[in-house]
Write an enzyme that holds these catalytic residues in place. Structure first.
Site, PDB file in Angstrom:
ATOM      1  N   ASP A 470       7.018  -4.914   6.722  1.00 56.00           N
ATOM      2  CA  ASP A 470       5.573  -5.063   6.928  1.00 56.00           C
ATOM      3  C   ASP A 470       5.376  -5.252   8.428  1.00 56.00           C
ATOM      4  O   ASP A 470       6.353  -5.329   9.176  1.00 56.00           O
ATOM      5  CB  ASP A 470       5.030  -6.277   6.147  1.00 56.00           C
ATOM      6  CG  ASP A 470       3.586  -6.043   5.685  1.00 56.00           C
ATOM      7  OD1 ASP A 470       2.768  -5.619   6.542  1.00 56.00           O
ATOM      8  OD2 ASP A 470       3.285  -6.252   4.509  1.00 56.00           O
ATOM      9  N   ASP A 497       6.049  -0.773  11.475  1.00 56.92           N
ATOM     10  CA  ASP A 497       4.713  -0.197  11.579  1.00 56.92           C
ATOM     11  C   ASP A 497       4.833   1.235  11.060  1.00 56.92           C
ATOM     12  O   ASP A 497       5.417   2.096  11.725  1.00 56.92           O
ATOM     13  CB  ASP A 497       4.279  -0.228  13.056  1.00 56.92           C
ATOM     14  CG  ASP A 497       2.967   0.516  13.275  1.00 56.92           C
ATOM     15  OD1 ASP A 497       2.373   0.991  12.281  1.00 56.92           O
ATOM     16  OD2 ASP A 497       2.545   0.618  14.441  1.00 56.92           O
ATOM     17  N   VAL A 498       4.296   1.485   9.865  1.00 53.40           N
ATOM     18  CA  VAL A 498       4.518   2.795   9.233  1.00 53.40           C
ATOM     19  C   VAL A 498       3.858   3.936   9.999  1.00 53.40           C
ATOM     20  O   VAL A 498       4.202   5.103   9.802  1.00 53.40           O
ATOM     21  CB  VAL A 498       4.030   2.823   7.757  1.00 53.40           C
ATOM     22  CG1 VAL A 498       4.810   1.844   6.912  1.00 53.40           C
ATOM     23  CG2 VAL A 498       2.532   2.587   7.657  1.00 53.40           C
ATOM     24  N   ASN A 524       4.350   1.472  -0.251  1.00 50.41           N
ATOM     25  CA  ASN A 524       3.286   0.636  -0.787  1.00 50.41           C
ATOM     26  C   ASN A 524       2.260   0.241   0.275  1.00 50.41           C
ATOM     27  O   ASN A 524       1.131  -0.106  -0.053  1.00 50.41           O
ATOM     28  CB  ASN A 524       3.938  -0.606  -1.421  1.00 50.41           C
ATOM     29  CG  ASN A 524       2.934  -1.695  -1.713  1.00 50.41           C
ATOM     30  OD1 ASN A 524       2.052  -1.513  -2.549  1.00 50.41           O
ATOM     31  ND2 ASN A 524       3.034  -2.809  -1.012  1.00 50.41           N
ATOM     32  N   TYR A 590     -10.750   5.473   1.668  1.00 49.68           N
ATOM     33  CA  TYR A 590      -9.585   5.058   0.882  1.00 49.68           C
ATOM     34  C   TYR A 590      -9.200   6.147  -0.125  1.00 49.68           C
ATOM     35  O   TYR A 590      -8.053   6.583  -0.190  1.00 49.68           O
ATOM     36  CB  TYR A 590      -9.897   3.741   0.158  1.00 49.68           C
ATOM     37  CG  TYR A 590      -8.719   3.187  -0.610  1.00 49.68           C
ATOM     38  CD1 TYR A 590      -7.615   2.670   0.070  1.00 49.68           C
ATOM     39  CD2 TYR A 590      -8.713   3.165  -1.999  1.00 49.68           C
ATOM     40  CE1 TYR A 590      -6.523   2.151  -0.630  1.00 49.68           C
ATOM     41  CE2 TYR A 590      -7.626   2.655  -2.706  1.00 49.68           C
ATOM     42  CZ  TYR A 590      -6.542   2.144  -2.016  1.00 49.68           C
ATOM     43  OH  TYR A 590      -5.473   1.639  -2.708  1.00 49.68           O
ATOM     44  N   LYS A 594      -5.743   8.202   0.215  1.00 53.14           N
ATOM     45  CA  LYS A 594      -4.731   7.960  -0.822  1.00 53.14           C
ATOM     46  C   LYS A 594      -4.453   9.246  -1.603  1.00 53.14           C
ATOM     47  O   LYS A 594      -3.318   9.495  -2.030  1.00 53.14           O
ATOM     48  CB  LYS A 594      -5.190   6.849  -1.776  1.00 53.14           C
ATOM     49  CG  LYS A 594      -5.102   5.446  -1.205  1.00 53.14           C
ATOM     50  CD  LYS A 594      -3.699   5.023  -0.794  1.00 53.14           C
ATOM     51  CE  LYS A 594      -2.904   4.436  -1.934  1.00 53.14           C
ATOM     52  NZ  LYS A 594      -1.604   3.871  -1.469  1.00 53.14           N
TER      53      LYS A 594
END
Ligand code: ZN
Length: 702
Positions: A470, A497-498, A524, A590, A594
Site C-alpha cells: 500500500d 505506489d501502483v 485490490n 469509478y 473499474k
C-alpha cells in the site's frame, strides 16, 4: 564466551516457577534459556537439558523423576512444561538391555511419562537418564564442532580442552549413544564433561550453575584454541559486494524457485513449490568466492540433527555468465537432475528395512550455493527455510574456521547420514500443518484498506505468505505488524505506489529478496470519486484512471513477466466491483475506470493461460469496513451517498443490505473467501467473475 549466570535472575525464576514446578525445574528452566540464548551453542531445537528430581504422586509417595527437554522445544524460550517428566528408576534399568530400537525406545518413554499430556521427550533422553549427575546440559557448540569435524579431531579436542573431558567417537543418537556415554562416564567419573565426535558437547553438575558453567568453560577453551590456530585466511578469487549479490538474486531467484518446484500430476495444483530465502552474509559470500569454497562447502552437515533441514549435501551451481537466462536455466536444470539422481542413488544404497524410516519422494536440495549470489535456502514455508538458513550460516562459520586453521573438514559417514535423515523419529519433527497455500507467496495491493486487510488475513489463515502493499505509512506498517504477531514469518509490509511501474518493479524485487518469488497477485488497490459527468473535473478523473486502470496494467504486466521467469504458472485475482455490470449515476469515474481494469484482467486471462496462469475477478457490492477498519473508499464517497439518499451511516449500510436478494451485509471476509476460491484453484476456471453481492440481478455478469 562468558557465563551469563546471575544469582538474582536465577532467584526470579525460582520465585516465578518453584511453587508449581519445584525449585529444581525452575533453575533448570533458567539455565536452559541461558544456553538457548547463544546461537553459537544451540540452534532451533538443537541441544537438550535435564534435571533429576523427585515428585509427589497422589498417594504422597516420592517418585524419582527425570525432567528432560521435549523434542522440538526451543531452549531459548523453554518453559518448565517444555520438559517431559519420566519415571527415572525405570529408565535407568533399560541400560541392562543389549538393544532397543527407536520404536521400542519411544514406547518406553510414552508409557513411563509422569504426565500423560506431556510431549515426546528428546531422542537423547536415555543419555540424560544413564548419566548419574543431577543436572545435564547438551549442546552442539560451533567451536566444539570445529574441532570434532576434522580428521584427527580427537587429538585436537584433547589439545584444546585438556584431560578433564572424556572424548567419545561417533555413536548413533539414541540407545547406543546413551550406553556408550554411560560406559565412558563410569570409567572416569571424575571428569567434568564429554565431547561426542561430530556431534557436540555434554556437561554435568550437581547444580544448574555448575553444569552450565562447565559448558561455557569448555566452549571458551575451544574458542581460544581456534583463535590461536587461525593462521591463514581464505583466498578469494573475487569479492562480491552484498549489493551486487542482492541485485543478482532478484534476477535468478524466481528462475531457481521455478526449477526447484516438483510436478504433482494434479492439473489444478501442478507444482509443489518451496519458499526460497537468501543467505548473503559477508562470511557466506567470501566462502563461496574463495578457491577453497566448493570443496569446503559441498560437504555433509555439522551434526546429524541438521540433516532433516539441509540434507546430506548442498548443491553448488555456477552463476549465470551473461544475461542469457535461457542458458542458465538449462545449466540449473542439469545440475538439479544430477543432484536428484545422486540423491536417489544414495537412498538406494542405504535403505534399511525399517517401516518407519522413509523418503518423501522429494529428491531436491535444501541448500543451493551460487558464488557471487549466496546460498538459497529452501523449505516448505518461510519458517522451514529460515531454519535451513540459520543452520547454513552456522555451518559456514564452522567450515571457514577449520579452513583458517589449515584443517580439512570431515562430516559424518554416508551410512550415518542416511540413517539420521530418514529415521522415523527424525522425520516426525518435520510434520507441519499441511495448509492449502502453505508454500505460496501472495502480493496484495491496497492491503491497508478494509477489503485488502480482510483478503490478507484470509490468505494467511490458509498458510500463505503475504506481502501487504500500500502507500507507505503507519496504516500499512501497523496492520502488517499486527498480523505478523499472529502469523510469524509470513507477513511483510511493502510500500508501493501502483501508479509507478518502477515502484511496482521494486516491490516485486523486495518480495523476491524475502521469499524467492510470487505465486498470487491480488489487485485490490483502487480509488473512488463521486460526482456527475456534468461536474466532472478531468484532473480528478485522471487520478482515478491512474490508480484503477494504469495501476492494474502495471501489476498485470509485472506479474506476467515474473510468472514467465518462474515458469510454474500463477494466479491473479482482480477485485472488481458490481459497478462494472451495474454502474451507478454520479459514479462515472469509478464505474468507467473499474470497467477498464476489469477488461484488462479479462485480456490477461487470454494472454497468460498458455503459461498456466489463471486470472479471475471478484465483484463485491459495498464493503464498509473490516472489523474496526473503515473502508477508505467509503469514507470518501459515503458522505455524498448519504446526502443523496438522505441517510446516516448506519442507514446507508442498511440501504445496501436491503437492496440485494439475500438481504446480506457484504463483509471483507466474504470477499476474502471469493479470492481464496480462485487462489486455491477449486475449479479449472479463468477469465471469470464471482459476484459477492447477496444477489443483484442487474449486476449478474453475463
Ligand atoms: Zn545432540
Amino acid at each position: 564466551m562468558n557465563s551469563r549466570w546471575s544469582d538474582q535472575e536465577a532467584e526470579r525464576f525460582v520465585a516465578r516457577y518453584a511453587r508449581r514446578w519445584g525449585r529444581d525445574l525452575a533453575l533448570r528452566t533458567y539455565a536452559s534459556r541461558l544456553l538457548g540464548g547463544e546461537p553459537s551453542l544451540v540452534l532451533h531445537g538443537g541441544g537438550n537439558t535435564s534435571v533429576k528430581t523427585e515428585i509427589t504422586n497422589l498417594l504422597q509417595d516420592r517418585v524419582s523423576a527425570l525432567m528432560v527437554k521435549a523434542s522440538g522445544h526451543d531452549l531459548a524460550r523453554i518453559e518448565p512444561g517444555g520438559h517431559t517428566g519420566l519415571d527415572l528408576s525405570h529408565l535407568v534399568r533399560l541400560r541392562k538391555l543389549d538393544q532397543l530400537d527407536d520404536r521400542q525406545m519411544v514406547d518406553e518413554f510414552m508409557t513411563h511419562r509422569l504426565d500423560p499430556r506431556s510431549r515426546v521427550p528428546s531422542i537423547e533422553t536415555l543419555v540424560h537418564a544413564f548419566l548419574p549427575p543431577k543436572f545435564i546440559d547438551h549442546c552442539h557448540a560451533d567451536a566444539i564442532l570445529a574441532l570434532t569435524n576434522q580428521p584427527g579431531g580427537e587429538a585436537l579436542v584433547r589439545d584444546a580442552l585438556g584431560d578433564g573431558v572424556l572424548v567419545l567417537d561417533y555413536f548413533e543418537p539414541g540407545f547406543s549413544l546413551a550406553k556408550a556415554s554411560a560406559g565412558a562416564f563410569h570409567r572416569h567419573p571424575d571428569r567434568t564433561g564429554m565431547v561426542w565426535m561430530r556431534h557436540g558437547l555434554i556437561t554435568w553438575g550437581e547444580t544448574a550453575r555448575e553444569s552450565y558453567e562447565a559448558t561455557i568453560d569448555l566452549v571458551s577453551r575451544a574458542e581460544a584454541f581456534l583463535a590461536r590456530k587461525a593462521s591463514r585466511s581464505l583466498t578469494l578469487r573475487v569479492r562480491t559486494s552484498p549489493e551486487a549479490a542482492q541485485a543478482r538474486w532478484s534476477r535468478v531467484a524466481p528462475i531457481l524457485r521455478g526449477l526447484l518446484a516438483r510436478p504433482t500430476g494434479n492439473p489444478d495444483q501442478p507444482w509443489q513449490r518451496d519458499v526460497l530465502l537468501p543467505l548473503q552474509s559477508r562470511e557466506t559470500l567470501d566462502l563461496l568466492d574463495s578457491h577453497e569454497g566448493r570443496s569446503l562447502a559441498v560437504t555433509p552437515p555439522l551434526t546429524a540433527d541438521h540433516l532433516i533441514r539441509i540434507r546430506n549435501l548442498p548443491l553448488w551451481i555456477e552463476p549465470p555468465e551473461s544475461d542469457d537466462s535461457h542458458a542458465w536455466k538449462k545449466q540449473v536444470r542439469k545440475s538439479l537432475s544430477d543432484y536428484s539422481r545422486d540423491y536417489r542413488a544414495f537412498v538406494r544404497r542405504h535403505r534399511i528395512p525399517d517401516p518407519e524410516s522413509g523418503s518423501s519422494g522429494d529428491f531436491s536440495p535444501r541448500l543451493i550455493l551460487i558464488p557471487g549470489i549466496g546460498a538459497a535456502c529452501a523449505g516448505r514455508d518461510a519458517e522451514a527455510a529460515g531454519i535451513a538458513r540459520d543452520i547454513a550460516r552456522q555451518t559456514f562459520t564452522v567450515k571457514a574456521r577449520i579452513a583458517r586453521m589449515g584443517g580439512t573438514y570431515q562430516g559424518l559417514e554416508e551410512s550415518h547420514l542416511y540413517l539420521m535423515e530418514h529415521r522415523g523419529i527424525q522425520q516426525a519433527k518435520l510434520a507441519g500443518a499441511e495448509q492449502p497455500l502453505r508454500s505460496h507467496v501472495a502480493v496484495v495491493t491496497g492491503a491497508a484498506g478494509a477489503i485488502g486487510s480482510g483478503i490478507s488475513r484470509g490468505l494467511l489463515e490458509e498458510g500463505c505468505h503475504v506481502a501487504m502493499t500500500d502507500l507507505p505509512g503507519d496504516r500499512l506498517e501497523g496492520l502488517a505488524a499486527e498480523l505478523n504477531g499472529r502469523f510469524p514469518n509470513r507477513v511483510t509490509a511493502v510500500p508501493l505506489d501502483v501508479t509507478s511501474p518502477r515502484s511496482v518493479a521494486e516491490a516485486f524485487d523486495s518480495i523476491v529478496l524475502k521469499w524467492g518469488g510470487v505465486d498470487l497477485v491480488v489487485i485490490n488497490a483502487g480509488v473512488a470519486l463521486a460526482g456527475s459527468l456534468a461536474e466532472m473535473d478531468s484532473g480528478e478523473f485522471r487520478k482515478s484512471e491512474r490508480v484503477n486502470v494504469e495501476g492494474t496494467l502495471h501489476l498485470l504486466s509485472r506479474a506476467a513477466r515474473h510468472f514467465r521467469l518462474q515458469g510454474t504458472g500463477g494466479d491473479v485475482v482482480l477485485v472488481s466491483t458490481k459497478n462494472v455490470f451495474a454502474p451507478g449515476a454520479g459514479f462515472g469515474a469509478y464505474s468507467a475506470t473499474k470497467a477498464a481494469s476489469h477488461q484488462l484482467a479479462r485480456i490477461a486471462s487470454l494472454e497468460l493461460a498458455e503459461m498456466g496462469v489463471r486470472v479471475n475477478m471478484v465483484a463485491p457490492d459495498a464493503v464498509f469496513s473490516d472489523g474496526a477498519r473503515r473502508s477508505g473508499l467509503w469514507e470518501q464517497v459515503g458522505p455524498d451517498r448519504m446526502r443523496a439518499r438522505g441517510l446516516d451511516r448506519e442507514g446507508l449500510e442498511e440501504y445496501y443490505r436491503k437492496r440485494n436478494l439475500l438481504q446480506a451485509r457484504i463483509t471483507a471476509e466474504h470477499v476474502a473467501r471469493a479470492v481464496l476460491f480462485f487462489a486455491s484453484r477449486q475449479t479449472p476456471t479463468t477469465g471469470a467473475t464471482l459476484p459477492v453481492d447477496g444477489g443483484l440481478p442487474d449486476a449478474t455478469p453475463r
